[in-house]
Design a protein around this motif. Sequence first.
Motif, PDB file in Angstrom:
ATOM      1  N   LEU A 160      -6.907  -3.444  12.100  1.00 16.27           N
ATOM      2  CA  LEU A 160      -5.698  -3.141  11.589  1.00 16.27           C
ATOM      3  C   LEU A 160      -5.855  -3.530   9.991  1.00 16.27           C
ATOM      4  O   LEU A 160      -5.105  -2.852   9.877  1.00 16.27           O
ATOM      5  CB  LEU A 160      -5.489  -4.901  12.215  1.00 16.27           C
ATOM      6  N   PHE A 161      -6.285  -3.943   9.551  1.00 17.60           N
ATOM      7  CA  PHE A 161      -6.377  -3.796   7.965  1.00 17.60           C
ATOM      8  C   PHE A 161      -6.749  -2.816   7.834  1.00 17.60           C
ATOM      9  O   PHE A 161      -6.287  -2.097   7.137  1.00 17.60           O
ATOM     10  CB  PHE A 161      -7.437  -4.430   7.592  1.00 17.60           C
ATOM     11  N   ASP A 162      -7.699  -2.017   8.674  1.00 19.10           N
ATOM     12  CA  ASP A 162      -7.896  -0.456   7.683  1.00 19.10           C
ATOM     13  C   ASP A 162      -7.361   0.105   8.545  1.00 19.10           C
ATOM     14  O   ASP A 162      -7.078   1.194   7.314  1.00 19.10           O
ATOM     15  CB  ASP A 162      -9.216  -0.303   8.875  1.00 19.10           C
ATOM     16  N   GLU A 163      -6.360  -0.086   9.385  1.00 15.97           N
ATOM     17  CA  GLU A 163      -5.592   1.385  10.183  1.00 15.97           C
ATOM     18  C   GLU A 163      -4.791   0.860   9.095  1.00 15.97           C
ATOM     19  O   GLU A 163      -4.152   2.109   9.116  1.00 15.97           O
ATOM     20  CB  GLU A 163      -5.246   1.063  11.368  1.00 15.97           C
ATOM     21  N   GLN A 164      -4.325  -0.153   8.878  1.00  7.79           N
ATOM     22  CA  GLN A 164      -3.002  -0.301   7.738  1.00  7.79           C
ATOM     23  C   GLN A 164      -3.152   0.734   6.134  1.00  7.79           C
ATOM     24  O   GLN A 164      -2.410   1.131   5.933  1.00  7.79           O
ATOM     25  CB  GLN A 164      -2.478  -1.621   7.550  1.00  7.79           C
ATOM     26  N   ALA A 165      -4.251   0.328   6.104  1.00  9.86           N
ATOM     27  CA  ALA A 165      -4.993   1.171   4.511  1.00  9.86           C
ATOM     28  C   ALA A 165      -4.393   1.971   4.706  1.00  9.86           C
ATOM     29  O   ALA A 165      -4.594   3.155   3.521  1.00  9.86           O
ATOM     30  CB  ALA A 165      -6.301   0.391   4.631  1.00  9.86           C
ATOM     31  N   ALA A 166      -4.957   2.427   5.547  1.00 12.60           N
ATOM     32  CA  ALA A 166      -5.493   4.677   5.721  1.00 12.60           C
ATOM     33  C   ALA A 166      -3.331   4.727   5.729  1.00 12.60           C
ATOM     34  O   ALA A 166      -3.989   5.959   5.245  1.00 12.60           O
ATOM     35  CB  ALA A 166      -6.108   4.333   6.823  1.00 12.60           C
ATOM     36  N   GLU A 167      -3.126   3.493   6.194  1.00 10.87           N
ATOM     37  CA  GLU A 167      -1.927   4.772   6.370  1.00 10.87           C
ATOM     38  C   GLU A 167      -1.003   4.396   5.801  1.00 10.87           C
ATOM     39  O   GLU A 167      -0.161   5.860   4.455  1.00 10.87           O
ATOM     40  CB  GLU A 167      -0.827   3.883   7.829  1.00 10.87           C
ATOM     41  N   LEU A 168      -1.104   3.682   4.661  1.00 13.13           N
ATOM     42  CA  LEU A 168      -0.487   3.370   2.675  1.00 13.13           C
ATOM     43  C   LEU A 168      -1.738   4.296   2.397  1.00 13.13           C
ATOM     44  O   LEU A 168      -0.751   5.136   1.044  1.00 13.13           O
ATOM     45  CB  LEU A 168      -1.340   1.951   2.035  1.00 13.13           C
ATOM     46  N   PHE A 169      -2.733   4.630   2.080  1.00  7.40           N
ATOM     47  CA  PHE A 169      -2.659   5.591   1.141  1.00  7.40           C
ATOM     48  C   PHE A 169      -2.277   7.217   1.886  1.00  7.40           C
ATOM     49  O   PHE A 169      -2.712   7.740  -0.229  1.00  7.40           O
ATOM     50  CB  PHE A 169      -5.168   5.532   1.503  1.00  7.40           C
ATOM     51  N   ALA A 170      -2.802   7.108   2.052  1.00 10.61           N
ATOM     52  CA  ALA A 170      -2.120   8.853   2.890  1.00 10.61           C
ATOM     53  C   ALA A 170      -0.896   8.714   2.821  1.00 10.61           C
ATOM     54  O   ALA A 170      -0.098  10.310   2.427  1.00 10.61           O
ATOM     55  CB  ALA A 170      -1.989   8.301   4.889  1.00 10.61           C
ATOM     56  N   LEU A 171      -0.063   7.697   1.893  1.00 14.91           N
ATOM     57  CA  LEU A 171       1.494   8.243   2.105  1.00 14.91           C
ATOM     58  C   LEU A 171       1.303   8.164  -0.373  1.00 14.91           C
ATOM     59  O   LEU A 171       2.743   8.722  -0.793  1.00 14.91           O
ATOM     60  CB  LEU A 171       2.639   7.122   1.857  1.00 14.91           C
ATOM     61  N   THR A 172       0.560   7.620  -0.799  1.00 12.97           N
ATOM     62  CA  THR A 172       0.192   8.142  -2.173  1.00 12.97           C
ATOM     63  C   THR A 172       0.098   9.345  -1.995  1.00 12.97           C
ATOM     64  O   THR A 172       1.411   9.738  -3.745  1.00 12.97           O
ATOM     65  CB  THR A 172      -1.177   7.450  -2.348  1.00 12.97           C
ATOM     66  N   ASP A 173      -0.458  10.087  -2.144  1.00 20.54           N
ATOM     67  CA  ASP A 173      -0.222  11.364  -1.977  1.00 20.54           C
ATOM     68  C   ASP A 173       0.656  11.831  -1.974  1.00 20.54           C
ATOM     69  O   ASP A 173       1.842  13.178  -3.448  1.00 20.54           O
ATOM     70  CB  ASP A 173      -1.320  12.488  -2.033  1.00 20.54           C
ATOM     71  N   VAL A 174       1.095  11.871  -1.174  1.00 16.91           N
ATOM     72  CA  VAL A 174       2.787  12.450  -1.043  1.00 16.91           C
ATOM     73  C   VAL A 174       4.487  12.010  -2.085  1.00 16.91           C
ATOM     74  O   VAL A 174       4.582  12.847  -1.795  1.00 16.91           O
ATOM     75  CB  VAL A 174       3.847  11.996   0.444  1.00 16.91           C
ATOM     76  N   ILE A 175       4.038  10.916  -1.608  1.00 16.27           N
ATOM     77  CA  ILE A 175       5.238  10.288  -3.704  1.00 16.27           C
ATOM     78  C   ILE A 175       4.554  10.518  -4.286  1.00 16.27           C
ATOM     79  O   ILE A 175       5.588  10.816  -5.417  1.00 16.27           O
ATOM     80  CB  ILE A 175       4.622   8.271  -3.115  1.00 16.27           C
TER      81      ILE A 175
END
Length: 151
Positions: A46-61
Amino acid sequence: MPGDNAKKALIDSMNGLLADYFTLYLKTKNYHWHVAGPQFRELHLLFDEQAAELFALTDVIAERVRKNGGDTLTGIGAIAGKASIKDDDRSKVDAMEMVKALRDDNVALVKAIRAVKEAASEAGDNATEGMADDWTDQAEQRVWFLTQTLA
């Protein structure tokens, strides 16, 4: 036509959000690496899945900041200086304490996203304003999953 102050406020709020995303990403990865106990496998995944989701948005922001004419965060010091979410560099944390901390941080992230959406509206940036709805939905889903894990 929105003024320069509205645009500067938007850039500042997006950089704060970007710092919070990076901080929460690293905190989530720390917990992913160090979780232990009966729910190890479930929480590790779960933590790995959520971390990947968070990281994916850093570039977008960060790209939204640049598209609005601003400079993005430049390093760890800049992230630490702008983040409102608190880091946790401990390696020994109770698994349910990890879940509660991440849940609370994602609740705080929802508030930060809503502030960005409001700043985007003031600055006339309808693209960021619309994207903030998706970011909110993702953060609320993380809150839901983490809350249900605590139940």
